[in-house]
Enzyme design. Structure first.
Site, PDB file in Angstrom:
ATOM      1  N   ASN A 110       0.660  -1.451   0.033  1.00  0.00           N
ATOM      2  CA  ASN A 110       0.041   0.030  -0.113  1.00  0.00           C
ATOM      3  C   ASN A 110       0.831   0.674   0.022  1.00  0.00           C
ATOM      4  OD1 ASN A 110      -0.136   1.828   2.332  1.00  0.00           O
ATOM      5  ND2 ASN A 110       0.763  -0.026   3.234  1.00  0.00           N
ATOM      6  N   PHE A 114      -1.625   7.444   4.253  1.00  0.00           N
ATOM      7  CA  PHE A 114      -2.620   9.087   5.737  1.00  0.00           C
ATOM      8  C   PHE A 114      -3.708   9.754   5.226  1.00  0.00           C
ATOM      9  CE2 PHE A 114       1.232   9.771   8.474  1.00  0.00           C
ATOM     10  CZ  PHE A 114       1.293   7.981   9.226  1.00  0.00           C
ATOM     11  N   SER A 173       5.598   4.700   8.938  1.00  0.00           N
ATOM     12  CA  SER A 173       4.903   4.574   7.616  1.00  0.00           C
ATOM     13  C   SER A 173       6.021   5.270   6.391  1.00  0.00           C
ATOM     14  CB  SER A 173       3.772   5.641   7.285  1.00  0.00           C
ATOM     15  OG  SER A 173       3.994   5.181   6.128  1.00  0.00           O
ATOM     16  N   ASN A 175       4.809   6.266   3.689  1.00  0.00           N
ATOM     17  CA  ASN A 175       4.604   7.125   2.877  1.00  0.00           C
ATOM     18  C   ASN A 175       4.486   8.108   2.796  1.00  0.00           C
ATOM     19  OD1 ASN A 175       4.039   4.249   1.420  1.00  0.00           O
ATOM     20  ND2 ASN A 175       2.249   3.579   2.573  1.00  0.00           N
ATOM     21  N   THR A 176       5.030   8.386   3.149  1.00  0.00           N
ATOM     22  CA  THR A 176       4.899   9.727   3.257  1.00  0.00           C
ATOM     23  C   THR A 176       5.803  10.595   3.763  1.00  0.00           C
ATOM     24  OG1 THR A 176       3.131  10.196   4.853  1.00  0.00           O
ATOM     25  CG2 THR A 176       4.802  11.881   5.234  1.00  0.00           C
ATOM     26  N   LYS A 211       5.277   3.057  17.370  1.00  0.00           N
ATOM     27  CA  LYS A 211       5.508   1.942  16.252  1.00  0.00           C
ATOM     28  C   LYS A 211       6.908   2.061  15.192  1.00  0.00           C
ATOM     29  CE  LYS A 211       2.291  -0.685  12.622  1.00  0.00           C
ATOM     30  NZ  LYS A 211       0.660  -0.350  12.286  1.00  0.00           N
ATOM     31  N   ASN A 240       5.995  -1.479  11.290  1.00  0.00           N
ATOM     32  CA  ASN A 240       5.318  -1.179  10.738  1.00  0.00           C
ATOM     33  C   ASN A 240       5.666  -1.881   9.341  1.00  0.00           C
ATOM     34  OD1 ASN A 240       3.594   0.484   8.982  1.00  0.00           O
ATOM     35  ND2 ASN A 240       4.284   1.862  10.034  1.00  0.00           N
TER      36      ASN A 240
END
Length: 353
Positions: A110, A114, A173, A175-176, A211, A240
């Protein structure tokens, strides 16, 4: 799995993955999915940072981003739930498509970024959640365009803190852009100090977890462990999603984003065991990554986890997976002679070091 769940999963797998995700939440809310209720036993009852869990199998963040299905999820066999991630302001996330099934690998990639409705909307839903024995926590995130991402975590906690049982600081994460830079020692210490200051101002201070990513070096893991112990946080969630693509067979293997599911099990468990050694049992750990069976959940406990979380495996095994894992762990614990799961924590750590 029930026949209804088996047929439902087959239908969902014919849909685009993100649409299937939304439909699964709709099905839960509509009452179409058979739910087992709370699963517990004297062996499964777990203390996690002062929270009484009916069982140690939790739902990882990302499934219910906007806290829209709390009631059915609390009756789905989980011992605790984590919703979000929530950011101070609503944001759409990254362009679609941004979720990919890797069926050949029992995995997913993915790059949501966010996407959520913002802390205020999520807080309002959390305030109305049903009371019960299943604790509900929130994954704290930062807006992509924020001038001060470190401060965003405290903003979300201040907004939602009165209505949650725990909070998770998500700096892992992939993805940021540059979010993972906040895992560095100095940046992480400053960020956690700010979050803990906000926590101290809550009428009911809640446990705060951190996390982390599975891709940290040994030195970075040592820094994380040191900062976590110094900061006063309540525990660490390991881990994660990963940026690694080793050994994948799916045509989607080269998609950008975070990889979760079966291929993450060994990597995340090794990080978990190393953290357990570094923290010497002074912080509870939550094991996440690749769990799809009671045996794998048990292995996380033996590697050093007090509790575990699942998510991606539900894409292939259904919502009933949580109850099946919890009940299976109860059987394993009885067979191995443990009266509580706490007695098994860390007993197999050396295998992963």
């Amino acid at each position: 799995m029930s026949l209804i769940e088996t047929l439902g999963l087959a239908a969902l797998h014919r849909c685009d993955p993100e649409r299937a995700h939304g439909l699964s939440l709709t099905a839960l809310r509509s009452g179409l999915v058979p739910l087992p209720g709370v699963v517990t036993s004297p062996r499964l009852a777990t203390d996690l940072a002062g929270m009484a869990l009916p069982n140690p199998v939790g739902l990882a963040a990302g499934f219910d981003k906007n806290a829209v299905a709390l009631d059915p999820l609390m009756r789905s066999g989980f011992g605790f739930l984590e919703v979000g991630a929530a950011t101070p302001r609503p944001q759409p996330g990254n362009p679609k498509p941004r979720l990919f099934r890797l069926s050949e690998d029992r995995a997913a990639i993915n790059r949501f970024g966010f996407n959520n409705e913002g802390a205020c909307a999520i807080s309002a839903r959390l305030a109305l959640r049903p009371k019960g024995p299943v604790p509900v926590g929130l994954n704290l995130g930062a807006n992509k365009d924020s001038a001060d991402r470190a401060a965003d975590f405290g903003v979300v906690l201040a907004t939602c803190g009165p209505h949650i049982d725990f909070a998770t600081v998500n700096v892992s994460s992939p993805n940021t852009e540059k979010l993972r830079d906040l895992q560095g020692r100095a940046a992480l210490a400053a960020l956690l100090a700010g979050v803990m200051e906000v926590r101290a101002g809550l009428a009911r201070p809640v446990p705060v977890f951190l996390k982390i990513a599975p891709d940290l070096s040994e030195g970075e893991l040592e820094d994380v462990a040191g900062v976590a112990l110094e900061s006063g946080i309540s525990g660490i969630i390991a881990t994660n999603t990963t940026l690694s693509r080793d050994g994948l067979a799916s045509p989607h293997r080269d998609q950008a984003g975070g990889l979760s599911g079966a291929p993450l099990f060994e990597k995340s468990t090794r990080v978990l065991a190393r953290l357990s050694a570094l923290t010497e049992g002074r912080l509870p750990l939550i094991g996440v990554g690749g769990i799809s069976s009671p045996e794998q959940a048990w292995e996380k406990i033996r590697a050093g986890a007090t509790a575990v979380q699942v998510y991606t495996a539900m894409v292939y095994e259904g919502i009933s997976l949580a109850a099946r894992i919890a009940r299976g762990m109860d059987v394993i614990a009885a067979r191995e002679g443990f009266t509580t799961l706490a007695g098994a924590v860390g007993t197999g750590r050396d295998r992963w070091l």
